[in-house]
Design an enzyme around this catalytic site. Structure first.
Site, PDB file in Angstrom:
ATOM      1  CG  ASP A 163      -6.638  -0.441  -3.164  1.00 18.39           C
ATOM      2  OD1 ASP A 163      -7.856  -0.307  -2.935  1.00 18.39           O
ATOM      3  OD2 ASP A 163      -5.900   0.485  -3.524  1.00 18.39           O
TER       4      ASP A 163
ATOM      5  CD  GLN B 223      -5.839   7.363  -4.089  1.00 18.89           C
ATOM      6  OE1 GLN B 223      -6.240   7.013  -2.986  1.00 18.89           O
ATOM      7  NE2 GLN B 223      -6.552   7.219  -5.199  1.00 18.89           N
TER       8      GLN B 223
ATOM      9  CE  LYS C 172      -9.369   5.755  -1.061  1.00 16.47           C
ATOM     10  NZ  LYS C 172      -8.406   5.553  -2.155  1.00 16.47           N
TER      11      LYS C 172
END
Ligand code: NDP
Length: 296
Positions: free
Chosen positions: A121, A98, A54
């Site tokens: 997200d 994460q 990422k």
């Protein structure tokens, strides 16, 4: 019939190129650099690989990348304090925590501490509710990537029968909401669904997000259907570790009209959509028009 192979790797490269162009335009026209902060707690090897990828791709499209790698024993209070700082940092337009988090940390509490406008997200309860009620939201990256590929391949999805196998909060449910938003007739199947193969055979669009290697075989597929395989499963075959999807590609490709492979299908789209979401969040934060085609 042999299905068309939908090349997610090439499609994701196109999305990243588009994001890079828009980032360059923001820099030149407005002096703004979109920034993505990624927070990793602990040393989970798979998470470390994802976070590394990422960060690399964030920099490649010209955005600022802020990585926060915290020890596994980080307390909830310490993590929440970092999130509060990032929520208030004007250089940060997107924040990703994460998952999974170590067991002593409450993931729901942590995700819901994010500023929903920076929740790239799309997991904050406010974004989940907004997606469910058809309001502008941050859309979870994996389903967004699936939607982009479906739109590209099929054009209008209106009136098509869609079956989503899997009802998780990160893939199955948001995928179903997005397809409903496209005016598909949506069925969500799961482990208690009776005669799954028959349900799937009714699908013009079949999305598999199950986590069971090669479970969806050709006899689950309607002739000509578009099959999107979200699954990522590591299996041992012929003495080697292999990555396979939830769909048995060989048999499904004999029947489907188009199908995504694993690897090289949905997987690369997830990070590309994370970058697209960060760009969208940055444009919204600065009151600028959102680039077309990069969100739901
Ligand atoms: P979850 O384990 O959270 O959910 C799996 C879903 O599949 C559940 O709803 C479950 O039903 C259903 N299911 C399990 N077994 C069966 C069965 N035999 N028949 C029908 N339904 C079944 O998984 P995720 O949604 O997180 O992930 C799904 C897959 O997608 C995984 O392989 C994962 O690795 C992959 N993935 C890929 C991403 C990418 O970037 N490409 C991103 C995220 C995930 P029930 O609710 O009844 O238990």
């Amino acid at each position: 019939m042999t299905a068309k192979r939908i090349d997610g790797k090439a499609f994701a490269a196109g999305v990243r190129a588009r994001v890079a162009e828009e980032v360059a335009r923001l820099k030149e026209g407005h002096g703004i650099v979109p920034g993505l902060a990624v927070v990793l707690v602990g040393e989970d090897p798979a998470s470390q690989v994802y976070v590394g990828a990422k960060g690399k791709q964030t920099v490649e499209v010209g955005m600022a990348s802020f990585e926060h790698r915290l020890p596994a024993e980080t307390s909830e209070a310490e993590l929440l304090a970092l999130i509060d700082r990032l929520n208030h940092d004007p250089a940060v337009h997107g924040i990703l925590v994460q998952l999974p988090l170590p067991a002593h940390l409450n993931a729901d509490l942590v995700i819901n501490a994010l500023d929903p406008a920076k929740d790239v997200d799309g997991f904050h309860i406010s974004n989940v509710g907004r997606l469910g009620t058809g309001q502008k939201s941050m859309v979870p990256c994996t389903p967004l990537g699936c939607l982009m590929m479906l739109r590209d391949h099929l054009g209008s999805l209106s009136g098509l029968n869609a079956v989503v196998v899997g009802r998780s909060n990160i893939v199955g449910k948001p995928m179903a909401q997005l397809l409903l938003g496209e005016s598909c007739t949506v069925t969500v199947a799961h482990s208690r669904t009776r005669d799954l193969a028959a349900v799937c055979r009714g699908a013009d669009i079949l999305v598999a997000a199950v986590g069971r290697p090669e479970m969806i075989t050709g006899d689950f597929v309607k002739p000509g259907a578009t099959v999107i395989d979200v699954g990522i499963n590591r299996i041992e075959r012929d003495g080697k570790t292999k990555l396979v999807g939830d769909v048995d590609y060989a048999s499904a490709a004999e029947v489907a009209g188009a199908i995504t492979p694993v690897p090289g299908g949905v997987g690369p789209m997830t990070i590309a959509c994370l970058l697209a979401n960060t760009l969208t969040a940055c444009c919204r934060a600065n009151g600028l028009p959102e680039p077309q085609g990069l969100t739901a």
